[in-house]
Design a protein around this motif. Structure first.
Motif, PDB file in Angstrom:
ATOM      1  N   ASP A 303       0.878  -1.157   0.036  1.00  0.00           N
ATOM      2  CA  ASP A 303      -0.004  -0.047  -0.054  1.00  0.00           C
ATOM      3  C   ASP A 303       0.782   1.159   0.041  1.00  0.00           C
ATOM      4  O   ASP A 303       0.296   2.516  -0.603  1.00  0.00           O
ATOM      5  CB  ASP A 303      -0.835   0.009   1.117  1.00  0.00           C
ATOM      6  N   PHE A 304       1.897   1.337   0.713  1.00  0.00           N
ATOM      7  CA  PHE A 304       2.839   2.311   0.584  1.00  0.00           C
ATOM      8  C   PHE A 304       3.467   2.658  -0.682  1.00  0.00           C
ATOM      9  O   PHE A 304       3.422   3.626  -1.226  1.00  0.00           O
ATOM     10  CB  PHE A 304       4.044   2.077   1.688  1.00  0.00           C
ATOM     11  N   LEU A 305       3.690   1.497  -1.411  1.00  0.00           N
ATOM     12  CA  LEU A 305       4.337   1.561  -2.845  1.00  0.00           C
ATOM     13  C   LEU A 305       3.318   2.421  -3.657  1.00  0.00           C
ATOM     14  O   LEU A 305       3.619   3.168  -4.378  1.00  0.00           O
ATOM     15  CB  LEU A 305       4.723   0.391  -3.172  1.00  0.00           C
ATOM     16  N   LEU A 306       2.238   1.951  -3.591  1.00  0.00           N
ATOM     17  CA  LEU A 306       1.030   2.398  -4.397  1.00  0.00           C
ATOM     18  C   LEU A 306       0.525   3.680  -4.181  1.00  0.00           C
ATOM     19  O   LEU A 306       0.282   4.888  -4.933  1.00  0.00           O
ATOM     20  CB  LEU A 306      -0.234   1.753  -4.376  1.00  0.00           C
ATOM     21  N   ARG A 307       0.458   4.040  -2.709  1.00  0.00           N
ATOM     22  CA  ARG A 307       0.084   5.358  -2.173  1.00  0.00           C
ATOM     23  C   ARG A 307       1.139   6.525  -2.454  1.00  0.00           C
ATOM     24  O   ARG A 307       0.852   7.792  -2.903  1.00  0.00           O
ATOM     25  CB  ARG A 307      -0.179   5.361  -0.765  1.00  0.00           C
ATOM     26  N   GLU A 308       2.533   6.179  -2.270  1.00  0.00           N
ATOM     27  CA  GLU A 308       3.462   7.190  -2.113  1.00  0.00           C
ATOM     28  C   GLU A 308       4.562   7.270  -3.306  1.00  0.00           C
ATOM     29  O   GLU A 308       5.457   8.100  -3.569  1.00  0.00           O
ATOM     30  CB  GLU A 308       4.071   7.231  -0.753  1.00  0.00           C
ATOM     31  N   LEU A 309       4.652   6.171  -3.882  1.00  0.00           N
ATOM     32  CA  LEU A 309       5.887   6.129  -5.063  1.00  0.00           C
ATOM     33  C   LEU A 309       5.123   5.889  -6.366  1.00  0.00           C
ATOM     34  O   LEU A 309       6.110   5.935  -7.560  1.00  0.00           O
ATOM     35  CB  LEU A 309       6.762   4.861  -4.674  1.00  0.00           C
ATOM     36  N   ARG A 310       3.938   5.360  -6.644  1.00  0.00           N
ATOM     37  CA  ARG A 310       3.413   5.310  -7.843  1.00  0.00           C
ATOM     38  C   ARG A 310       3.255   6.577  -8.623  1.00  0.00           C
ATOM     39  O   ARG A 310       2.750   7.720  -8.007  1.00  0.00           O
ATOM     40  CB  ARG A 310       2.044   4.642  -7.834  1.00  0.00           C
ATOM     41  N   THR A 311       3.726   6.490  -9.763  1.00  0.00           N
ATOM     42  CA  THR A 311       3.775   7.884 -10.610  1.00  0.00           C
ATOM     43  C   THR A 311       2.343   8.077 -11.370  1.00  0.00           C
ATOM     44  O   THR A 311       1.657   6.843 -11.591  1.00  0.00           O
ATOM     45  CB  THR A 311       4.945   8.133 -11.558  1.00  0.00           C
ATOM     46  N   PRO A 312       2.046   9.186 -12.120  1.00  0.00           N
ATOM     47  CA  PRO A 312       0.870   9.197 -12.752  1.00  0.00           C
ATOM     48  C   PRO A 312       0.878   8.380 -14.134  1.00  0.00           C
ATOM     49  O   PRO A 312      -0.024   7.828 -14.373  1.00  0.00           O
ATOM     50  CB  PRO A 312       1.026  10.649 -13.218  1.00  0.00           C
ATOM     51  N   GLU A 313       1.850   8.021 -14.432  1.00  0.00           N
ATOM     52  CA  GLU A 313       2.093   7.117 -15.477  1.00  0.00           C
ATOM     53  C   GLU A 313       1.979   5.596 -15.127  1.00  0.00           C
ATOM     54  O   GLU A 313       1.938   4.705 -16.069  1.00  0.00           O
ATOM     55  CB  GLU A 313       3.404   7.176 -16.271  1.00  0.00           C
ATOM     56  N   ALA A 317       8.488   5.776  -8.747  1.00  0.00           N
ATOM     57  CA  ALA A 317       9.439   6.576  -8.248  1.00  0.00           C
ATOM     58  C   ALA A 317      10.386   5.954  -7.397  1.00  0.00           C
ATOM     59  O   ALA A 317      10.168   4.971  -6.884  1.00  0.00           O
ATOM     60  CB  ALA A 317       8.836   7.898  -7.744  1.00  0.00           C
ATOM     61  N   SER A 318      11.505   6.432  -7.465  1.00  0.00           N
ATOM     62  CA  SER A 318      12.971   5.858  -7.049  1.00  0.00           C
ATOM     63  C   SER A 318      12.814   6.096  -5.475  1.00  0.00           C
ATOM     64  O   SER A 318      13.349   4.935  -4.775  1.00  0.00           O
ATOM     65  CB  SER A 318      14.023   6.580  -7.525  1.00  0.00           C
ATOM     66  N   ALA A 319      12.517   7.062  -4.800  1.00  0.00           N
ATOM     67  CA  ALA A 319      12.633   7.295  -3.233  1.00  0.00           C
ATOM     68  C   ALA A 319      12.139   8.363  -2.955  1.00  0.00           C
ATOM     69  O   ALA A 319      11.568   9.279  -3.690  1.00  0.00           O
ATOM     70  CB  ALA A 319      14.374   7.657  -3.226  1.00  0.00           C
ATOM     71  N   LEU A 320      12.005   8.655  -1.706  1.00  0.00           N
ATOM     72  CA  LEU A 320      11.577   9.771  -0.621  1.00  0.00           C
ATOM     73  C   LEU A 320      12.626  10.188   0.029  1.00  0.00           C
ATOM     74  O   LEU A 320      13.504   9.399   0.614  1.00  0.00           O
ATOM     75  CB  LEU A 320      10.470   9.164   0.123  1.00  0.00           C
ATOM     76  N   ASP A 321      12.965  11.529   0.097  1.00  0.00           N
ATOM     77  CA  ASP A 321      14.059  12.217   0.761  1.00  0.00           C
ATOM     78  C   ASP A 321      14.005  11.714   2.283  1.00  0.00           C
ATOM     79  O   ASP A 321      12.986  11.467   2.912  1.00  0.00           O
ATOM     80  CB  ASP A 321      13.909  13.606   0.481  1.00  0.00           C
ATOM     81  N   PRO A 405       8.215  14.734   2.724  1.00  0.00           N
ATOM     82  CA  PRO A 405       9.717  14.714   1.934  1.00  0.00           C
ATOM     83  C   PRO A 405       9.547  14.846   0.725  1.00  0.00           C
ATOM     84  O   PRO A 405       8.381  14.241  -0.046  1.00  0.00           O
ATOM     85  CB  PRO A 405      10.137  13.275   2.461  1.00  0.00           C
ATOM     86  N   ALA A 406      10.485  15.371  -0.102  1.00  0.00           N
ATOM     87  CA  ALA A 406      10.460  15.243  -1.405  1.00  0.00           C
ATOM     88  C   ALA A 406      10.567  13.796  -2.222  1.00  0.00           C
ATOM     89  O   ALA A 406      11.313  13.130  -1.450  1.00  0.00           O
ATOM     90  CB  ALA A 406      11.527  16.220  -1.900  1.00  0.00           C
ATOM     91  N   ARG A 407       9.994  13.792  -3.378  1.00  0.00           N
ATOM     92  CA  ARG A 407      10.206  12.473  -3.868  1.00  0.00           C
ATOM     93  C   ARG A 407      11.032  12.580  -5.226  1.00  0.00           C
ATOM     94  O   ARG A 407      11.043  13.686  -6.012  1.00  0.00           O
ATOM     95  CB  ARG A 407       8.734  12.118  -4.421  1.00  0.00           C
ATOM     96  N   ASP A 408      12.106  11.860  -5.380  1.00  0.00           N
ATOM     97  CA  ASP A 408      12.847  11.454  -6.503  1.00  0.00           C
ATOM     98  C   ASP A 408      11.729  10.736  -7.443  1.00  0.00           C
ATOM     99  O   ASP A 408      11.725   9.321  -7.321  1.00  0.00           O
ATOM    100  CB  ASP A 408      14.087  10.997  -6.243  1.00  0.00           C
ATOM    101  N   ASP A 409      11.169  11.236  -8.355  1.00  0.00           N
ATOM    102  CA  ASP A 409      10.309  10.692  -9.291  1.00  0.00           C
ATOM    103  C   ASP A 409      10.840  10.317 -10.660  1.00  0.00           C
ATOM    104  O   ASP A 409      10.002   9.756 -11.483  1.00  0.00           O
ATOM    105  CB  ASP A 409       9.137  11.412  -9.735  1.00  0.00           C
ATOM    106  N   LYS A 410      11.973   9.880 -10.706  1.00  0.00           N
ATOM    107  CA  LYS A 410      12.728   9.292 -11.628  1.00  0.00           C
ATOM    108  C   LYS A 410      12.103   7.582 -11.722  1.00  0.00           C
ATOM    109  O   LYS A 410      12.154   7.046 -10.609  1.00  0.00           O
ATOM    110  CB  LYS A 410      14.248   9.687 -11.470  1.00  0.00           C
TER     111      LYS A 410
END
Length: 706
Positions: A303-313, A317-321, A405-410
């Motif tokens: 759920d964390f992956l889907l909520r905080e790291l999934r990109t609009p595409e 994303a790679s990471a949270l600061d 925290p900022a997100r590295d959305d690469k």
């Protein structure tokens, strides 16, 4: 001054785009400029979620006077290590060889020919703790370059020669060892036992990193041998991490590592690769033991992956600061988003629930972190589950109001491949179809954006736009791993075919034909001072052993001797390292467990949508046999005879000798049994009698009822 980083796909490079330092991206233009001006190259390597990278940027790279000096005397090159792991690996090896340690930010000074001659990591703005200031380093390197150029050239030449000698070790020796057998795998377990922290879980002392790949080996070893010691190490380590501060008790997911030996205080950055690997490890622990804690952690991590790291595409994303803004000071502070004081608990919860939360999460007046704040832990199960969930939800909602925290959305291909595999399996085993859909969507993005028309992978993308960096070995291997997991879960044969294409590229462009060793970069990639190559795990499985695992699985599906042989040759290096450094080749040991066990191949045949087919498919996926390979599909015409009952080994045709089922040889010549869906289990070129009973299938694969 031109802004050469403004259009970068890397958020880390973009963070430095407005520095007064005149940064260049890595490329031939930068080194041509250094040659033209007759100056050395200042190479700075980091990544967006790196705390000390931010510190050095603020202290030094944003200083106008220091930047002016650097611009005058050097060509400054900024590299995102996550975009260019090859560049990072080559120069980090030199840093570690010269200084005995490494880390980020990495600071290296190069000749215009790319040869390194002076190294370091973080340098402060003023001398402290025995470290020179960054200005002193710049002045010293400049003086050496101007006044002792011949000496600098000699140093650079010796370093290049030393790196070349190191490179030859794996290239020559990778194929001379045999894959580890039962004896070596047992010895690896014994060696791990010597490093195991029986009181606190994990291996070694502080800092402690989550050993996801080692846990996978331990679970596979237990499944194959019944070793109680292997299971105990896996269970204790997973439980300690799950209850510790390294685990986000409110929102799920894990921080990069713990700075202490007790898993209390994390380095707060949250990486995609850690969470994808740990998600799969906790899922497999639940599969082996039925642990409610492992199940809860697996679901909260997904759920964390889907909520905080999934990109609009639809990718990840790679990471949270690690850092975020502290409301009181206005400064960027590590851990500000995650830590709590007793007063903050009371403000959110009221006195009664705050007292309960302080006890539940080990929040004290003294604090476990900094300035009286505590990182939340869960050292015992709550006495009141309903109250615990109420408190967790209230704190999670209150935390969401803090500056995040900022997100590295690469988007990195390899790490998305790991996430695809973990989410696909979790969705299937824990009956969360939304997770399987998320895995498919991420895989679709990899196909649409990262896969080129000629079948090559690009490593990164951002906002749906591909970067220019070629994929490295881990990108091909982990993406193939994700596609193979998707095939096992969905039965869609195109995922198997796509994985095969990626693995063919591995064999063509990354393998050393003479030895069977694997390189991290392709034979047609940019030429660096050496071609990087490393079979040992770091934060992720090495590309070498990840490729071995995917090759072995693909061979089991297709019967390809070529891919099987390549996997076995690649695993030779694991045999050499299994007993010397088992903590650092955990994924290779896990793959070797699959090789020793077979791996077992399961073909489930039956109509799609049929409940009996689904029951057999689920039983197969729940199997704990190491690296078990599962194919599911419609029955096909029979090319030869097959038994419909009985017991014992069936010495039938090797899968794939008859007509292929939707391009999947493992499904070929597998009829229904008495008109009912059936499962066929094969191992070491022999197949047992097919069964229509999920309980019988589960027993054959070491699965428990779930």
């Amino acid at each position: 001054m031109p802004n050469r980083l403004a259009d970068a796909t890397s958020p880390y490079l973009q963070q430095h785009a407005d520095n007064p330092v005149d940064w260049w991206p890595w490329g031939p233009e930068a080194f041509a400029e250094a040659e033209r001006r007759g100056v050395p190259v200042l190479l700075s390597v980091g990544y967006a979620a790196c705390h000390w990278c931010h510190v050095m940027a603020h202290e030094s790279f944003e200083d106008d006077e220091l930047a002016a000096y650097a611009n005058e005397r050097f060509v400054a090159v900024k590299v995102d290590r996550e975009e260019r792991p090859d560049v990072d690996a080559v120069y980090m090896e030199a840093v570690q060889a010269a200084t005995g340690q490494g880390g980020w930010p990495m600071t290296v000074f190069l000749t215009p020919e790319k040869d390194p001659f002076y190294f370091g990591t973080y340098f402060p703005p003023e001398p402290r703790h025995g470290m020179p200031s960054f200005r002193q380093v710049l002045e010293g390197v400049d003086a050496a370059w101007r006044d002792r150029r011949e000496e600098v050239g000699e140093v650079a030449g010796r370093i290049r020669a030393d790196l070349a000698r190191r490179a030859s070790v794996y290239a020559v020796g990778g194929g001379v060892h045999r894959p580890p057998g039962e004896a070596e795998l047992h010895e690896a377990l014994v060696a791990l036992g010597r490093d195991f922290d029986a009181r606190r879980g994990g291996f070694g002392g502080a800092p402690k990193f989550p050993p996801a790949m080692v846990i996978e080996f331990l679970l596979r070893h237990h499944a194959r041998t019944g070793s109680a010691a292997a299971l105990e190490m896996a269970v204790r380590t997973a439980a300690a991490m799950a209850r510790g501060g390294i685990h986000d008790q409110l929102g799920g997911g894990f921080a990069r590592y713990a700075v202490d030996a007790d898993w209390v205080v994390p380095h707060f950055e949250k990486m995609l690769y850690d969470n994808a690997l740990l998600l799969r490890a906790y899922l497999h622990l639940w599969r082996a033991t039925g642990s409610p804690l492992a199940r809860r952690v697996a679901l909260s991590t997904a759920d964390f992956l889907l909520r905080e790291l999934r990109t609009p595409e639809g990718a990840f994303a790679s990471a949270l600061d690690a850092d975020s803004l502290d409301r009181e000071s206005g400064a960027s502070v590590e851990g500000a988003y995650y830590a709590w004081t007793p007063a903050q608990l009371a403000e959110v919860l009221g006195e009664a629930d705050a007292a309960f939360a302080a006890e539940l999460y080990e929040v004290t007046e003294a604090g476990t972190f900094e300035h009286g704040a505590s990182v939340l832990q869960l050292l015992s199960d709550p006495r009141d589950d309903e109250a615990a969930e109420r408190v967790r939800a209230a704190l999670f909602a209150a935390r969401a109001e803090r500056p995040a925290p900022a997100r590295d959305d690469k988007v990195v291909a390899a790490w998305n491949g790991l996430a695809v595999a973990a989410l696909a399996e979790t969705g299937a085993l824990l009956e969360r179809p939304d997770l399987v859909e998320a895995a498919e969507r991420a895989a679709d993005l990899l196909l649409a954006v990262h896969l080129t028309p000629d079948g090559r992978l690009l490593r990164t993308s951002r906002d749906g736009r591909a970067g220019a960096n070629a994929g490295v070995l881990e990108d091909y291997a982990d993406t193939a791993e994700g596609f193979l997991a998707l095939y096992a879960v969905t039965g869609a044969a195109e995922w198997l075919q796509l994985a095969g294409g990626l693995l063919d590229t591995v064999l063509k462009h990354f393998a050393d034909e003479a030895s069977g060793a694997l390189f991290d970069t392709a034979d047609d990639a940019e030429e660096l001072i050496r071609r990087p190559q490393d079979p040992t795990d770091n934060a992720t499985p090495s590309g070498w052993t990840a490729a071995a695992g995917a090759l072995l699985t693909y061979a089991a599906y297709t019967g390809s001797a070529r891919h099987r042989t390549a996997a076995e040759r690649a695993l030779g290096i694991v045999g050499a390292l299994a007993t010397r450094a088992p903590r650092f080749i955990g994924w290779g040991l896990a793959v070797a467990e699959a090789l020793v066990d077979g791996p077992r191949e399961v073909a489930v045949v039956g109509p799609a949508g049929d409940s009996a087919t689904a029951a057999l498919h689920r039983a197969a996926l729940l199997g704990t046999a190491p690296g078990v390979v599962v194919a599911v599909g419609e029955p096909t015409a029979v090319g030869g005879s097959a038994p419909v009952g009985g017991s014992g080994d069936w010495q039938g045709d090797w899968p794939g000798t008859g007509p292929e089922a939707a391009g999947v040889p493992l499904l070929a010549d597998r009829p229904l049994v008495g008109g009912a869906p059936a499962a066929y289990v094969c191992r070491h070129f022999a197949c047992e009698a097919p069964t229509t009973d999920p309980a019988v299938l589960a027993e054959r694969l070491g699965a428990a009822e779930r």
